[in-house]
Design a protein around this motif. Structure first.
Motif, short mmCIF file in Angstrom:
data_model
loop_
_atom_site.label_atom_id
_atom_site.label_comp_id
_atom_site.label_asym_id
_atom_site.label_seq_id
_atom_site.Cartn_x
_atom_site.Cartn_y
_atom_site.Cartn_z
N UNK A 45 0.84 -1.20 0.00
CA UNK A 45 0.00 0.00 0.00
C UNK A 45 0.88 1.25 0.00
N UNK A 46 0.23 2.40 -0.17
CA UNK A 46 0.98 3.66 -0.27
C UNK A 46 1.79 3.97 0.99
N UNK A 47 1.29 3.57 2.16
CA UNK A 47 2.04 3.84 3.39
C UNK A 47 3.38 3.13 3.38
N UNK A 48 3.37 1.88 2.95
CA UNK A 48 4.62 1.13 2.90
C UNK A 48 5.55 1.74 1.87
N UNK B 260 12.90 5.90 3.85
CA UNK B 260 14.09 5.17 4.32
C UNK B 260 15.23 5.28 3.32
N UNK B 261 14.90 5.30 2.03
CA UNK B 261 15.96 5.39 1.02
C UNK B 261 16.68 6.74 1.08
N UNK B 262 16.00 7.75 1.64
CA UNK B 262 16.59 9.08 1.73
C UNK B 262 17.23 9.35 3.10
N UNK B 263 17.02 8.45 4.04
CA UNK B 263 17.51 8.65 5.40
C UNK B 263 19.00 8.34 5.50
N UNK C 226 9.24 3.23 2.49
CA UNK C 226 10.41 2.78 1.74
C UNK C 226 11.13 3.98 1.12
N UNK C 227 10.37 4.91 0.55
CA UNK C 227 10.95 6.10 -0.05
C UNK C 227 11.67 6.93 1.01
#
Length: 151
Positions: free
Chosen positions: A103-106, A113-116, A110-111
């Motif tokens: 779903x959009x929340x996941x 986390x990829x920027x963190x 993920x998006x």
């Protein structure tokens, strides 16, 4: 310029996937000697075996047969390398997870986390491991309760 044979491309793809002949044979339900014969050019796989090779190596049959693309490790190949190391139970959990649409929340998580930065990702990973451990513990207690009530 030397034409690269199917046998050479198959061997290259197998090595790129970091699989031994024996490991590839096991993944597709064949013997090591079958893989060896294919890689030596002594024999060629049948059509249904090509599909199995595609799935196991993460490269399409056209690339193996005609050399239409560079053989390199794909995402599917990387996933396969990890999956084969899991227990049957863990593989079942992964399968159940991927059967459910994201779903959009996941996807947003993920998006994010990829920027963190690494420190933040490590904290989130630690928390996720703790939560998963707690979930497994509750599930185990629930199963024990069911077994006790069935006795």
């Amino acid at each position: 310029m030397k034409k690269i044979t199917f046998a050479e491309r198959l061997k290259e793809a197998r090595k790129s996937a970091k699989l031994s002949q024996e490991a590839l044979a096991k993944k597709i339900g064949r013997t090591k000697s079958t893989i060896s014969r294919w890689e030596s050019g002594e024999r060629n796989p049948k059509m249904f075996e090509m599909v199995e090779l595609e799935n196991a190596l993460g490269i399409n049959a056209e690339a193996l047969i005609y050399g239409t693309e560079e053989i390199k490790s794909s995402t599917l190949t990387e996933i396969n390398k990890i999956i084969v190391q899991l227990t049957d139970s863990q593989q079942e959990q992964v399968l159940n997870f991927i059967k459910n649409p994201l779903d959009d929340n996941i996807l947003n998580t993920i998006d994010m986390m990829s920027k963190a930065d690494d420190k933040f990702r490590d904290k989130v990973a630690s928390y996720a491991k703790f939560e998963y451990f707690e979930y497994e513990k509750k599930l185990e207690q629930k199963n024990k309760s069911k077994q006790n009530s069935a006795s």
